[in-house]
Enzyme design. Structure first.
Site, short mmCIF file in Angstrom:
data_model
loop_
_atom_site.label_atom_id
_atom_site.label_comp_id
_atom_site.label_asym_id
_atom_site.label_seq_id
_atom_site.Cartn_x
_atom_site.Cartn_y
_atom_site.Cartn_z
N SER A 1 0.97 59.12 -53.75
CA SER A 1 -0.25 58.41 -53.39
C SER A 1 -1.40 59.02 -54.19
CB SER A 1 -0.51 58.56 -51.89
OG SER A 1 -1.90 58.47 -51.62
N GLU B 1 10.31 48.56 -51.66
CA GLU B 1 9.40 47.49 -51.24
C GLU B 1 9.31 46.41 -52.32
OE1 GLU B 1 6.41 50.17 -48.49
OE2 GLU B 1 6.22 50.24 -50.65
#
Ligand code: ARG
Length: 396
Positions: free
Chosen positions: A279, A292
């Site tokens: 992140s 994802e």
């Protein structure tokens, strides 16, 4: 430059850009197949007496060389050339002169594009089959490593019955191998020789041997009558993308399971560091982005299928330029499916179930409620509903 159909007038730049569209880029993957189909066509013309030995040899050698040079990145289709077919004929003529202008006898870009596309599609179906089987092989590997670990089976995302990592993985293996079989089945519609149908109505005044180009290109049959060829454009494409959509559905559901198992709350699996991403703000994060994106790619591939189904759906018979619009979603869907298989292979290879968590989650006694009811029936001969109620009471 002059286009194949040039009769002297000027084409408006905006119209050129719009009609050629993405074709000059998309057709890059068709060049090698168009070379093969064109050489087969020229050999047939030669056997029928329409091409001299010399011209046939010059055409075959010239096309081979152009194909090799294209593969080596020495030339690319330009916007002005519109598509692979135009680029090849133009460059062939520049190379071998007059003989290059003889290769288009008895054909049209309409049957030519289908020949190249179908040869490409047969390879693509083969590659995708291999890709689906490769994911299944990785899951077999996981089964061999950790298949005996217990795992809860879930329905409605609620713990249902105890199973094993192996049984969970084998479910996907079974479906992935079935997807591979589906991809093999999709080949039937690709396996028909469109050559000799020309613009859609054959080659009046010529003896075109459709069986000969069929045999040379390895198609299972000649597509007849000639008028069915343009009616079929988009069908083999849609069939392949349908199988891609089913394969992506299985990959997406596998990804969904793994995303759930990877949450801190489940902590059932570990992913290899090299398949997780970080992140930009939270230093502690290891995110499963690739899973994802595979899940998200399913929506894109289903969209590609719809786009391909839509293009020919309400057209009158015969070639219409609308059909060109099939190529972009077709290639996009095929590429996304192949890339998704490759990335899932990487992820499954480094996947580890956490034995302590498997034991912990799978040992909750309520997971065995249905088993207890079944045993009561087997041991006491009471009805299943009676046994069910007995166990339900104990579970309260
Ligand atoms: N690029 C075209 C396609 O994909 C090739 C056929 C063009 N034919 C024509 N009559 N303009 O459909």
């Amino acid at each position: 430059m002059t286009r194949l159909w040039d009769k002297g007038g000027q084409l408006d730049e905006t119209v050129l850009r719009y009609t050629a569209g993405e074709d000059h880029r998309l057709d890059s993957r068709l060049v090698a197949y168009d070379v093969r189909a064109s050489i087969a066509h020229a050999a047939m013309l030669h056997a029928a007496g329409y091409l001299s030995d010399q011209d046939k040899a010059a055409i075959a050698d010239g096309l081979e060389a152009l194909g090799k040079e294209h593969a080596a990145g020495e030339w690319a289709i330009s916007l002005e050339e519109e598509d692979a077919h135009t680029a090849l004929e133009r460059r062939l003529t520049a190379r071998i002169g007059e003989a290059g202008g003889r290769v288009h006898l008895g054909r049209s870009r309409n049957d030519q594009v289908l020949a190249a596309l179908r040869l490409y599609l047969k390879d693509a179906a083969f590659d995708l089959r291999r890709a689906a089987n490769a994911v299944a092989d990785e899951l077999d590997g996981l089964n061999a490593r950790q298949g005996r670990l217990p795992l809860p089976g879930y329905t409605h995302m609620q713990p249902a019955m105890p199973i094993s990592v192996g049984l969970w993985a084998c479910g996907f293996v079974g479906e992935l191998r079935d997807d591979a079989a589906g991809l093999a089945g999709a080949v039937r519609r690709m396996d028909r020789n469109p050559l000799g149908s020309g613009a859609g109505f054959g080659a009046p005044g010529l003896n075109i041997d459709r069986e000969q180009t069929r045999a040379r290109l390895g198609f299972a049959e000649v597509q007849a009558p000639v008028t069915s060829v343009q009616l079929s454009r988009g069908k083999a494409e849609a069939g392949l993308l349908f199988e891609c959509a089913l394969l992506m559905q299985d990959l997406g559901r596998l990804a969904s399971d793994l995303l759930l198992f990877y949450t801190r709350e489940f902590s059932l699996v570990r992913l290899a560091d090299e398949v997780t991403t970080g992140s930009s703000i939270m230093p502690q994060k290891r995110n499963p982005d690739a899973l994802e994106l595979v899940r998200g790619a399913g929506a894109a591939v289903r969209g590609c299928l719809l786009e391909v189904l839509g293009a020919p759906a309400s057209l009158p018979s015969g070639y219409q330029r609308d059909l060109q619009r099939i190529k972009a979603p077709l290639f996009r869907g095929i590429d996304l499916t192949g890339e998704s298989c490759a990335v899932i292979c990487r992820i499954v290879r480094g996947l580890r179930f956490v034995p302590e968590r498997c034991e912990e989650l799978a040992s909750a006694p309520d997971l065995r409620a249905a088993e207890r009811a079944n045993r009561l029936v087997a041991e006491q001969g009471i009805s299943f509903r009676k046994a069910y109620r007995k166990v339900a009471k104990q579970e309260e």
